[in-house]
Design a protein around this motif. Structure first.
Motif, mmCIF file in Angstrom:
data_model
loop_
_atom_site.group_PDB
_atom_site.id
_atom_site.type_symbol
_atom_site.label_atom_id
_atom_site.label_comp_id
_atom_site.label_asym_id
_atom_site.label_seq_id
_atom_site.Cartn_x
_atom_site.Cartn_y
_atom_site.Cartn_z
ATOM 1 N N PRO A 165 0.783 -1.249 0.000
ATOM 2 C CA PRO A 165 0.000 0.000 0.000
ATOM 3 C C PRO A 165 0.809 1.291 0.000
ATOM 4 C CG PRO A 165 -0.911 -1.575 1.560
ATOM 5 C CD PRO A 165 0.401 -2.130 1.100
ATOM 6 N N GLU A 168 3.637 1.403 -2.925
ATOM 7 C CA GLU A 168 3.013 1.452 -4.254
ATOM 8 C C GLU A 168 2.368 2.813 -4.500
ATOM 9 O OE1 GLU A 168 -0.028 1.431 -7.214
ATOM 10 O OE2 GLU A 168 -0.502 1.396 -5.063
ATOM 11 N N GLN A 169 1.687 3.357 -3.498
ATOM 12 C CA GLN A 169 1.015 4.646 -3.660
ATOM 13 C C GLN A 169 2.012 5.771 -3.889
ATOM 14 O OE1 GLN A 169 -2.159 5.272 -4.071
ATOM 15 N NE2 GLN A 169 -1.785 7.474 -4.273
ATOM 16 N N TYR A 172 3.209 5.467 -7.385
ATOM 17 C CA TYR A 172 2.153 5.854 -8.329
ATOM 18 C C TYR A 172 2.116 7.370 -8.486
ATOM 19 C CZ TYR A 172 -2.433 6.208 -10.544
ATOM 20 O OH TYR A 172 -3.462 6.490 -11.419
ATOM 21 N N GLU A 173 2.209 8.076 -7.374
ATOM 22 C CA GLU A 173 2.185 9.541 -7.416
ATOM 23 C C GLU A 173 3.408 10.078 -8.152
ATOM 24 O OE1 GLU A 173 1.825 10.656 -3.333
ATOM 25 O OE2 GLU A 173 -0.247 9.929 -3.158
ATOM 26 N N THR A 214 -5.762 -3.631 -10.430
ATOM 27 C CA THR A 214 -4.590 -2.742 -10.439
ATOM 28 C C THR A 214 -4.160 -2.449 -11.867
ATOM 29 O OG1 THR A 214 -3.870 -3.745 -8.369
ATOM 30 C CG2 THR A 214 -2.254 -2.443 -9.561
#
Length: 292
Positions: A165, A168-169, A172-173, A214
């Motif tokens: 979590p 990965e977040q 991603y940003e 995903t």
């Protein structure tokens, strides 16, 4: 009268100066457009899954294959090389790491080399400690750069596959920020260890691809920013699919293959209109690369 004449002369001089500057700006703009149109095509090489130590009894064979690939890279002189993960089989094996670094260092210093981690480099469910161990040895886990008006971005797909979590977040940003920076680029090319899909964007999840929920999130992101192609590895054989206008290309291993495709690497040409690519058996590398 003299004062008026001087004032008129100053205004006239200013107007000529303004017109001259305007013309220079227009010419500069035209020159910039000519440069954009005339940017020369080029090629680079993708190597994947060197995975030294995959079969311990074949380590010397794996080393020989990678050394041969490096020799071919130096002969062909690409603009750069990208290695899409699984650099070694056992992330903590110092001998495997040393061999990978030794052989990679044989690539000409004039040819930049970019690497991203595979699951054998950071684990199937990587923690921050795993990532730190990797970056302490290889320097970074993701990259983004512009080359000849195209943008190239490599990232840690292990976070995506494992759905870790926080890590990965954060990535991603970062990825979305880098894609936003690429607005106006001729081509946007991404590099991932895991393919998002092997042949069909709606195929079921398996060990070698990304989960559907995903996957769809990332495919929507790539579509939003006009990604041309994603190059991946992990499968140890070649794969190809399309998501609308985006290509998903999986490249076989330079190390031990797991399918019909022999050990080799992919040559990618970045042209004026599109990105093209071809996989080559390590024993059948072309004498030179035709760039159109």
């Amino acid at each position: 009268m003299m004062t008026k004449f001087r004032g008129a002369a100053f205004i006239l001089k200013f107007r000529f100066l303004f017109i001259g500057i305007a013309c220079m700006c227009i010419l500069a703009g035209c020159a910039s457009q000519r440069i954009a149109r005339n940017a020369k095509p080029f090629f680079f090489i993708q190597i994947s899954d060197t995975q030294l130590g995959f079969y311990p009894k074949k380590l010397q064979q794996e080393i020989a294959l990678y050394e041969k690939a490096v020799a071919e890279v130096n002969r062909l002189k690409p603009d750069f090389v990208v290695i899409t993960g699984d650099l070694v089989n056992n992330a903590k094996d110092e001998n495997q790491q040393a061999e990978f670094k030794r052989i990679t260092a044989m690539i000409s210093k004039k040819i930049p080399v970019y690497v991203i981690p595979g699951n054998h480099d950071v684990g199937n469910t990587p923690t921050q400690e795993d990532v730190s161990f990797y970056t302490n040895r290889y320097g970074y886990e993701k990259f983004s750069f512009e080359h000849k008006q195209s943008r190239f971005i490599g990232f840690n797909s292990n976070f995506i596959k494992a759905n870790t979590p926080v890590l990965e977040q954060a990535q991603y940003e970062w990825l979305e920020q880098e894609l936003a920076k690429a607005k106006g680029a001729k081509h946007i090319v991404l590099f991932s260890h895991h393919p998002f899909f092997i042949s069909q964007p709606d195929e079921p999840e398996a060990y070698f691809n990304i989960g559907i929920k995903t996957r769809n999130q990332y495919l929507a992101l790539f579509k939003k920013y006009g990604v041309a192609v994603v190059f991946a590895g992990h499968l140890h054989q070649n794969g190809f699919g399309k998501y609308e206008d985006m290509e998903m290309v999986t490249t076989s291993a330079i190390g031990e293959p797991l399918g019909k495709d022999p050990s080799g690497f992919r040559i990618i040409t970045v042209g004026k209109e599109k990105v093209t690519h071809q996989y080559y058996n390590i024993d059948s590398i072309p004498t030179k690369v035709a760039i159109k």
